[in-house]
Design an enzyme around this catalytic site. Structure first.
Site, PDB file in Angstrom:
ATOM      1  N   HIS A 113       5.048  -3.844   8.772  1.00 51.19           N
ATOM      2  CA  HIS A 113       6.002  -4.700   8.056  1.00 51.19           C
ATOM      3  C   HIS A 113       7.456  -4.338   8.362  1.00 51.19           C
ATOM      4  O   HIS A 113       8.365  -4.776   7.662  1.00 51.19           O
ATOM      5  CB  HIS A 113       5.755  -4.615   6.538  1.00 51.19           C
ATOM      6  CG  HIS A 113       4.449  -5.221   6.117  1.00 51.19           C
ATOM      7  ND1 HIS A 113       3.741  -4.802   5.020  1.00 51.19           N
ATOM      8  CD2 HIS A 113       3.715  -6.217   6.668  1.00 51.19           C
ATOM      9  CE1 HIS A 113       2.629  -5.524   4.912  1.00 51.19           C
ATOM     10  NE2 HIS A 113       2.587  -6.382   5.899  1.00 51.19           N
ATOM     11  N   THR A 180      -3.881   2.459  -0.202  1.00 51.76           N
ATOM     12  CA  THR A 180      -3.657   1.020  -0.272  1.00 51.76           C
ATOM     13  C   THR A 180      -4.880   0.359  -0.870  1.00 51.76           C
ATOM     14  O   THR A 180      -6.005   0.771  -0.602  1.00 51.76           O
ATOM     15  CB  THR A 180      -3.358   0.406   1.118  1.00 51.76           C
ATOM     16  OG1 THR A 180      -3.363  -1.024   1.009  1.00 51.76           O
ATOM     17  CG2 THR A 180      -4.374   0.822   2.163  1.00 51.76           C
TER      18      THR A 180
END
Ligand SMILES: [Zn+2]
Length: 231
Positions: A113, A180
């Site tokens: 990202h 995550t």
């Protein structure tokens, strides 16, 4: 835990897939927990959207500089041990934009990202120091809007990051998911490129749904990585 050590020792290529839970021990808030960036804020995802950046640049800048910049943060034991393994035989694919994996001079990192410290002017395309961006979101040379090179809501992942990530998943005979919940796409979709023989270990505070031959370690990743021996 013993099994994780053995899997790491025996693996030819280890690909880590990481998220916010790796950096919380470095003092960086995650997004969705009770103490996270989104807690108590309305429209937090909109704040980090392309639309907000374009239409309300000052709101966007104030949200980003208040909630996403932690320049004093240092890598923790998870970053350190992952870097050591990745440098010898692997790759880290991170959703984090905090740049902590790269602070360890490890080249084997894909910032899926982007990186919040990689800032540039959207008008003249010149790189601008992040310190300057934190002072003013308009470029002093041309008046253009400065932004961090990160993927905002409403924007696509850089093609190069996707291709490199797919290659790292295909190459791995051991995949380790760390910190995550693995629910954000397209990141979570990378797992479809896993080869049939690749083993998978997930380390997270809350359990993830994993396959019957996969290993789920529910707990604090800091404790888990402290116990990993690197010879
Ligand atoms: Zn400019």
């Amino acid at each position: 835990m013993m099994e994780l050590q053995q899997l790491i020792d025996q693996a030819n290529f280890v690909t880590f897939m990481t998220g916010a839970g790796v950096s919380t021990a470095s003092g960086i808030p995650d997004y969705r927990s009770q103490t996270g960036v989104y807690a108590g804020k309305q429209n937090a995802e909109y704040q980090l959207s392309h639309d907000n950046f374009v239409n309300h640049p000052q709101d966007f800048w104030e949200f980003v500089k208040t909630n996403l910049y932690f320049p004093e943060a240092e890598p923790n034991v998870i970053h350190q041990k992952m870097a050591d393994i990745a440098q010898r035989k692997g790759m880290i694919i991170t959703q984090n934009v905090d740049g902590l994996d790269k602070k360890l001079q490890n080249e084997n990192v894909i910032e899926f990202h982007g990186n919040i410290y990689d800032t540039y002017c959207t008008k003249c395309q010149q790189p601008v120091a992040w310190q300057q961006y934190l002072q003013n979101y308009q470029h002093e040379n041309c008046g253009g809007l400065i932004r961090p090179h990160v993927v905002l809501y409403g924007e696509g992942i850089a093609e190069q990051a996707v291709q490199q990530s797919v290659a790292a998943v295909v190459k791995a005979d051991l995949l380790i998911i760390v910190g995550t919940s693995f629910q954000v796409y397209p990141f979570a979709g990378l797992l479809q490129y896993r080869t049939p023989n690749a083993r998978l270990v997930a380390i997270n505070k809350t359990p993830l749904e994993v396959g019957i031959n996969d290993v789920m370690i529910t707990g604090d990743a800091v404790d888990v990585f402290r116990q990993i021996n690197l010879d």
